[in-house]
Scaffold this motif. Structure first.
Motif, PDB file in Angstrom:
ATOM      1  N   ASP A  70       2.641   6.904  20.081  1.00 12.12           N
ATOM      2  CA  ASP A  70       3.594   5.876  20.516  1.00 12.12           C
ATOM      3  C   ASP A  70       4.261   5.164  19.344  1.00 12.12           C
ATOM      4  OD1 ASP A  70       3.044   6.448  23.142  1.00 12.12           O
ATOM      5  OD2 ASP A  70       1.625   4.797  23.399  1.00 12.12           O
ATOM      6  N   GLN A  71       3.575   5.099  18.216  1.00 13.57           N
ATOM      7  CA  GLN A  71       4.104   4.398  17.038  1.00 13.57           C
ATOM      8  C   GLN A  71       4.795   5.338  16.052  1.00 13.57           C
ATOM      9  OE1 GLN A  71       3.356   1.203  18.700  1.00 13.57           O
ATOM     10  NE2 GLN A  71       3.828   0.805  16.586  1.00 13.57           N
ATOM     11  N   GLU A 112       7.390   3.118  14.325  1.00 18.62           N
ATOM     12  CA  GLU A 112       7.762   1.951  15.112  1.00 18.62           C
ATOM     13  C   GLU A 112       6.954   0.742  14.641  1.00 18.62           C
ATOM     14  OE1 GLU A 112      10.131   1.732  17.369  1.00 18.62           O
ATOM     15  OE2 GLU A 112      10.566   3.867  17.590  1.00 18.62           O
ATOM     16  N   GLY A 113       7.612  -0.386  14.599  1.00 14.16           N
ATOM     17  CA  GLY A 113       6.941  -1.613  14.201  1.00 14.16           C
ATOM     18  C   GLY A 113       6.663  -2.493  15.389  1.00 14.16           C
ATOM     19  N   SER A 114       6.016  -3.597  15.123  1.00 17.18           N
ATOM     20  CA  SER A 114       5.766  -4.577  16.170  1.00 17.18           C
ATOM     21  C   SER A 114       6.727  -5.738  15.989  1.00 17.18           C
ATOM     22  CB  SER A 114       4.321  -5.062  16.101  1.00 17.18           C
ATOM     23  OG  SER A 114       4.040  -5.562  14.811  1.00 17.18           O
ATOM     24  N   GLU A 135       0.837  -1.209   0.000  1.00 12.62           N
ATOM     25  CA  GLU A 135       0.000   0.000   0.000  1.00 12.62           C
ATOM     26  C   GLU A 135       0.869   1.255   0.000  1.00 12.62           C
ATOM     27  OE1 GLU A 135      -3.326   0.117  -0.353  1.00 12.62           O
ATOM     28  OE2 GLU A 135      -3.352  -2.066  -0.508  1.00 12.62           O
ATOM     29  N   PHE A 136       1.886   1.249   0.825  1.00 13.92           N
ATOM     30  CA  PHE A 136       2.828   2.371   0.908  1.00 13.92           C
ATOM     31  C   PHE A 136       3.548   2.562  -0.427  1.00 13.92           C
ATOM     32  CE2 PHE A 136       7.244   3.714   2.159  1.00 13.92           C
ATOM     33  CZ  PHE A 136       6.937   5.022   2.494  1.00 13.92           C
ATOM     34  N   ALA A 137       4.020   1.469  -1.012  1.00 12.34           N
ATOM     35  CA  ALA A 137       4.716   1.540  -2.300  1.00 12.34           C
ATOM     36  C   ALA A 137       3.795   2.100  -3.379  1.00 12.34           C
ATOM     37  CB  ALA A 137       5.242   0.158  -2.695  1.00 12.34           C
ATOM     38  N   THR A 138       2.573   1.634  -3.397  1.00  6.22           N
ATOM     39  CA  THR A 138       1.603   2.111  -4.386  1.00  6.22           C
ATOM     40  C   THR A 138       1.359   3.604  -4.238  1.00  6.22           C
ATOM     41  OG1 THR A 138       0.545  -0.062  -4.457  1.00  6.22           O
ATOM     42  CG2 THR A 138      -0.744   1.789  -5.283  1.00  6.22           C
ATOM     43  N   LEU A 139       1.214   4.061  -2.995  1.00  5.97           N
ATOM     44  CA  LEU A 139       1.008   5.491  -2.738  1.00  5.97           C
ATOM     45  C   LEU A 139       2.137   6.325  -3.346  1.00  5.97           C
ATOM     46  CD1 LEU A 139      -0.540   7.781  -1.181  1.00  5.97           C
ATOM     47  CD2 LEU A 139       1.054   7.331   0.697  1.00  5.97           C
ATOM     48  N   LEU A 140       3.385   5.915  -3.110  1.00  2.00           N
ATOM     49  CA  LEU A 140       4.526   6.683  -3.621  1.00  2.00           C
ATOM     50  C   LEU A 140       4.673   6.544  -5.133  1.00  2.00           C
ATOM     51  CD1 LEU A 140       7.269   6.169  -0.887  1.00  2.00           C
ATOM     52  CD2 LEU A 140       5.521   7.935  -1.068  1.00  2.00           C
ATOM     53  N   LEU A 141       4.499   5.334  -5.643  1.00  2.81           N
ATOM     54  CA  LEU A 141       4.671   5.111  -7.080  1.00  2.81           C
ATOM     55  C   LEU A 141       3.642   5.878  -7.912  1.00  2.81           C
ATOM     56  CD1 LEU A 141       5.446   1.289  -7.074  1.00  2.81           C
ATOM     57  CD2 LEU A 141       7.031   3.122  -7.708  1.00  2.81           C
ATOM     58  N   ILE A 194       6.249  -3.384  10.080  1.00  3.17           N
ATOM     59  CA  ILE A 194       5.488  -2.135  10.007  1.00  3.17           C
ATOM     60  C   ILE A 194       4.081  -2.444   9.501  1.00  3.17           C
ATOM     61  CG2 ILE A 194       5.316   0.120   8.843  1.00  3.17           C
ATOM     62  CD1 ILE A 194       7.598   0.005  10.854  1.00  3.17           C
ATOM     63  N   ASP A 195       3.069  -1.848  10.117  1.00  5.82           N
ATOM     64  CA  ASP A 195       1.689  -2.014   9.664  1.00  5.82           C
ATOM     65  C   ASP A 195       1.503  -1.156   8.403  1.00  5.82           C
ATOM     66  OD1 ASP A 195      -1.123  -1.598   9.237  1.00  5.82           O
ATOM     67  OD2 ASP A 195      -1.475  -2.279  11.291  1.00  5.82           O
ATOM     68  N   ASP A 196       1.424  -1.827   7.263  1.00  6.45           N
ATOM     69  CA  ASP A 196       1.359  -1.160   5.964  1.00  6.45           C
ATOM     70  C   ASP A 196       0.160  -0.213   5.868  1.00  6.45           C
ATOM     71  OD1 ASP A 196       2.012  -0.568   3.273  1.00  6.45           O
ATOM     72  OD2 ASP A 196       0.892  -2.298   2.526  1.00  6.45           O
ATOM     73  N   LEU A 197      -0.993  -0.651   6.336  1.00  8.50           N
ATOM     74  CA  LEU A 197      -2.192   0.185   6.229  1.00  8.50           C
ATOM     75  C   LEU A 197      -2.109   1.425   7.115  1.00  8.50           C
ATOM     76  CD1 LEU A 197      -4.987  -2.538   6.025  1.00  8.50           C
ATOM     77  CD2 LEU A 197      -3.995  -1.189   4.163  1.00  8.50           C
TER      78      LEU A 197
END
Length: 183
Positions: free
Chosen positions: A159-160, A180-182, A62-68, A94-97
């Motif tokens: 916090d994240q 921050e990731g989990s 989702e993140f990649a699509t947003l930037l591309l 990392i939570d992609d959404l």
């Protein structure tokens, strides 16, 4: 299903258009005997393709699509982005959404404070680290309301998401955001 096909066809139109523009530019330089300029464009295409590959290797679709898709006007923004991915280490922690939602809202907040008569460029440096993703944002252009953007950043830290505004003026800002990731 039809909407997905229409979006895919629109995407292919944009990609084809970009490639034709680049090929025509290279061909023009070669016709004019400007070999150095043609080679420069070829190198830019290679570097951009390498960055796209690194972006997709992060494992954040989702993140990649947003930037591309950003520079093709898919988000309705009036600024251009360039990005550099420092490491292509997967960022599955990392939570992609959530990342994409935060980034989409950040882009909207930037777009709302841009001066309409200027060009705007946002450079993003992305680095995948142990259990976190770092994004450094460097903006150049003209803002009509810097305070509003700074307020948005302050209210969207949690916090994240850790935000450090490093430089801020009407014509440029720089901030580092750590997601921050989990485990």
């Amino acid at each position: 299903m039809m909407k997905d096909k229409e979006e895919a066809l629109t995407l292919l139109q944009h990609v084809r258009h970009d490639w034709l523009n680049r090929i025509q530019l290279i061909k023009s330089y070669l016709t004019l005997g400007k070999i150095d300029q043609a080679e420069r464009v070829i190198e830019e295409v290679i570097l951009e393709s390498q960055q796209e590959a690194r972006l997709t290797k992060l494992g954040l679709p989702e993140f990649a699509t947003l930037l591309l898709f950003h520079n093709w006007g898919w988000g309705g923004h009036t600024f251009q982005i360039e990005y550099e991915v420092i490491h292509d280490l997967p960022a599955h922690y990392i939570d992609d959404l959530e990342l994409t939602s935060w980034m989409t809202n950040f882009f909207h907040s930037i777009n709302e404070v841009l001066h309409p008569l200027y060009g705007h460029q946002l450079y993003i440096t992305i680095e995948s680290m142990e259990n976190r993703l770092s994004c450094i944002f460097d903006y150049e252009g003209k803002l009509k309301n810097l305070d509003r953007l700074q307020q948005w950043l302050l209210t969207n830290e949690n916090d994240q998401v850790h935000i450090n505004m490093e430089k801020a003026s009407e014509t440029e800002f720089s901030c580092k955001v750590i997601f921050e990731g989990s485990e």
